[in-house]
Scaffold this active site. Sequence first.
Site, PDB file in Angstrom:
ATOM      1  N   HIS A   1       8.033  -8.736  16.147  1.00 41.43           N
ATOM      2  CA  HIS A   1       8.578  -8.209  14.891  1.00 41.43           C
ATOM      3  C   HIS A   1       9.149  -9.322  14.018  1.00 41.43           C
ATOM      4  CE1 HIS A   1       8.193  -3.861  15.600  1.00 41.43           C
ATOM      5  NE2 HIS A   1       8.187  -4.243  16.861  1.00 41.43           N
TER       6      HIS A   1
ATOM      7  N   CYS B   1       2.828  -5.330  15.419  1.00 45.68           N
ATOM      8  CA  CYS B   1       3.063  -4.451  16.559  1.00 45.68           C
ATOM      9  C   CYS B   1       1.869  -3.521  16.805  1.00 45.68           C
ATOM     10  CB  CYS B   1       4.368  -3.683  16.353  1.00 45.68           C
ATOM     11  SG  CYS B   1       4.951  -2.815  17.815  1.00 45.68           S
TER      12      CYS B   1
ATOM     13  N   GLU C   1      10.159  -9.103  11.108  1.00 46.15           N
ATOM     14  CA  GLU C   1      11.281  -8.576  10.317  1.00 46.15           C
ATOM     15  C   GLU C   1      12.557  -8.468  11.144  1.00 46.15           C
ATOM     16  OE1 GLU C   1      10.260  -5.087  12.716  1.00 46.15           O
ATOM     17  OE2 GLU C   1       9.116  -6.736  11.842  1.00 46.15           O
TER      18      GLU C   1
END
Length: 385
Positions: free
Chosen positions: A349, A265, A351
């Site tokens: 992202h 990011c 995650e």
Amino acid sequence: MSEPAILVLADGSVFHGTSIGAKGHTVGEVVFNTAMTGYQEILTDPSYFRQIVTLTYPHIGNTGTNLEDCEANHVYASGLIIRDLPLLHSNFRSSMSLRDYLQTHNVVAIADIDTRRLTRILRDKGAQAGCIMTGEIDEAKALELAKSFGSMAGKDLAQEVSTGEIFTWTSGQWQLGKGFIEQTQAEFNVVAYDFGVKHNILRMLAERGCKITVVPAKTSAEQVLALNPDGIFLSNGPGDPEPCDYAISAIQTLLASKKPIFGICLGHQLLGLAAGGKTKKMAFGHHGANHPVQDLNTQKVFITSQNHGFEVDEASLPSHVRVTHRSLFDNSVQGIELSDQSAFSFQGHPEASPGPNDVAYLFDKFINEMRKANLSQLSTYVAHH
């Protein structure tokens, strides 16, 4: 009795609704997120600092809130906008309703507005500043407050949300019946820059055998290298990457060390800047959990979680920086790697939290890069002794 609330955008658009959070007013950049679930993770994501989040899915709050689904220790979003708050919430992990959660964390929020109309305005005109006001409503004052916020461009927010001191992270991901699993064995020493890091990033690194030392955004490269890391992680975060000259300078020094580097990011954008590229503000950014991204190495398409308002400008990238991933929504750069060393990054992202885990393999790539670097160092040592 419900309390009235309004949302006023900087362009003069007015929406009347109902207050479902704290009393008072809040200002920020109004953005929309298309995820159907994960409102608690969204509210606690530091990347939403100074932003008011519109959730496009009509029913928000069905499952209440709990003690586990947090991406930081408190709420970072400046405000919340939804269409409908259910009267009842139900989930075996729920400890509090969304309304109570917003009030407890002092978050100004509005419901019962036409989020479809709002999203179309943001889509067509771009993200813009707005003000949510509850109780004693003054439209003219709300418009004045919205206009006074300005633009996200030029705002260095990373240092505002970063940790003030170095700390160690060892907690892995949550498991049913076990909670968050403490990781006692560590193969790699990773230093993670906190530009607004989400907890699930740290959990996924810990789960892969990393002892993580989290450092403040303004930590110098020399301080990081003194910790003798096997790899360096550049976290997500809010705001414009370009004013973060302290981070860009540190990353350039760290690149010279040839240590493996992985950015997500804002960390991706900062790596692009440190490598000689430029970034630019997007019209309304990417905020959602269903964004298709193509891995240009394998041609495979992955569904990803996204949350960013700036992007790396592909035309500005020098020849030693290669684009590895591309958005299939707008062809924007989603991943880069440096051809002359082990440094790579991803705009979305991996995650998730919330969202799909399709690109979690990037964490494994980081692990493999550190393992290769350690083996190379060992081979060099043996050869000279």
